[in-house]
Design an enzyme around this catalytic site. Structure first.
Site, PDB file in Angstrom:
ATOM      1  CE  LYS A  52      77.244  20.619  -5.503  1.00 28.11           C
ATOM      2  NZ  LYS A  52      76.273  21.495  -5.262  1.00 28.11           N
ATOM      3  CD  GLN A  96      73.770  22.226  -2.634  1.00 27.76           C
ATOM      4  OE1 GLN A  96      74.751  22.374  -2.933  1.00 27.76           O
ATOM      5  NE2 GLN A  96      72.625  21.594  -3.447  1.00 27.76           N
ATOM      6  CG  ASP A 119      76.347  26.212  -9.209  1.00 25.55           C
ATOM      7  OD1 ASP A 119      76.649  25.223  -9.708  1.00 25.55           O
ATOM      8  OD2 ASP A 119      75.637  26.473  -8.111  1.00 25.55           O
TER       9      ASP A 119
END
Ligand code: NAD
Length: 291
Positions: A52, A96, A119
């Site tokens: 990322k 994460q 997200d």
């Protein structure tokens, strides 16, 4: 059979994002900044976060990594999230997953400011998505939409079978496929581990989106001619003929369905590459909203 090249489409999305960043710089606007929180040193999580960050560099974003020891308490992690929520320079951030067992994942995701929740897992964004309101759509379903739209697969009035009901793929894409918008308007069936006669459900579908994680589960005799398939599954299977000793396969037995499908995403190189591009697209959106 038309192959949907996720790698190529993802590169195109990244190029578009890069151009937007360059235009923002020309116009003295803020450079988008994505942050990632990584707890512990799990190898796979590190790899995901690093890719990322690498993608951020590619498009000209700023990026930050907050790496905490896996002994961090839930309350300390929440305090760190609150700091990032208040940091005006950071437009969006991700935590994460998975988190260590002593930390409640839902509590953590609920602490992310919805405005920075790129997200799209905060209940606020998830609820807005369900209501058809403006929101951050989770990266994998957003990537599926991008693939379908850019391949010009018609969804309106089509029978779409979504296999899998996870919060990150199956559930959201089933909602989005049925929404009353230019993308969607399909008649959606959601199948899962308790569904009966999957073969019949598959044979009755125009579009199949599979997110199960069982290698080569969908066979050629389970689909009718002209079906379009989005294969989200990613599984490592042993392959001693490969230098790595394994290969990556999807939920679909590619060879056996290839004569019957109209469109299909390969694995690897289909949905997978889209996920990071869509995360960056959400970050650009967050940055634009805060202009
Ligand atoms: P999950 O692993 O949380 O759950 C699997 C789902 O499959 C469940 O909803 C279950 O009900 C369903 N299922 C299991 N057995 C079934 C059966 N026999 N018949 C019908 N349904 C069945 O789901 P997930 O996290 O969405 O992951 C699914 C797959 O997608 C995995 O292979 C994962 O690696 C992959 N994935 C890929 C991406 C990507 O970027 N390409 C992103 C997320 C997940």
């Amino acid at each position: 059979m038309k192959l949907i090249d996720g790698k190529k489409i993802s590169e195109k999305v990244l190029d578009e994002i890069k151009l937007s960043v360059q235009n923002r710089i020309k116009n003295n606007l803020k450079v988008p900044h994505l942050a990632a929180i990584l707890v512990g040193d799990d190898g796979a999580s590190k790899t995901y976060v690093n890719s990322k960050i690498k993608a951020c560099k590619k498009v000209g974003f700023k990026s930050s990594l907050f790496n905490f020891d896996d002994s961090i308490s839930e309350i300390d992690l929440i305090n760190q999230i609150e700091k990032i929520n208040k940091n005006d320079d950071i437009d969006g951030f991700i935590v994460q997953l998975p988190l260590p067992k002593h930390i409640d994942q839902d509590n953590i995701l609920n602490m992310i400011s919805p405005a920075k929740d790129v997200d799209g897992f905060h209940p606020n964004n998830y609820g807005r998505m369900t209501l058809g309101l403006e929101s951050f759509i989770p990266a994998t379903p957003a990537g599926i939409i991008e693939l379908i739209e850019r391949s010009e697969i018609k969804t309106e009035g089509k029978k779409c079978l979504v296999i899998g009901r996870s919060q990150i793929v199956g559930r959201p894409i089933s909602i989005l496929m049925s929404q009353n918008k230019s993308f969607g308007n399909s008649t959606v069936t959601v199948a899962h581990s308790r569904s009966k006669d999957l073969k019949k459900l598959c044979l009755d579908s125009d579009i199949i989106i599979s997110a199960i994680g069982i290698p080569e589960f969908i066979k050629g005799n389970m689909i009718k001619k002209g079906t379009s398939i989005i294969d989200v599954g990613i599984t490592r299977v042993e392959d001693l003929s490969s230098p790595k000793g394994y290969r990556i396969v999807g939920d679909v037995d590619f060879k056996s369905v290839s004569n019957n499908v109209e469109y299909i995403t390969p694995v690897p190189g289909g949905v997978g590459p889209m996920t990071i591009s869509m995360l960056l697209k959400n970050t650009l959106k967050a940055c634009k909203i805060s202009d």
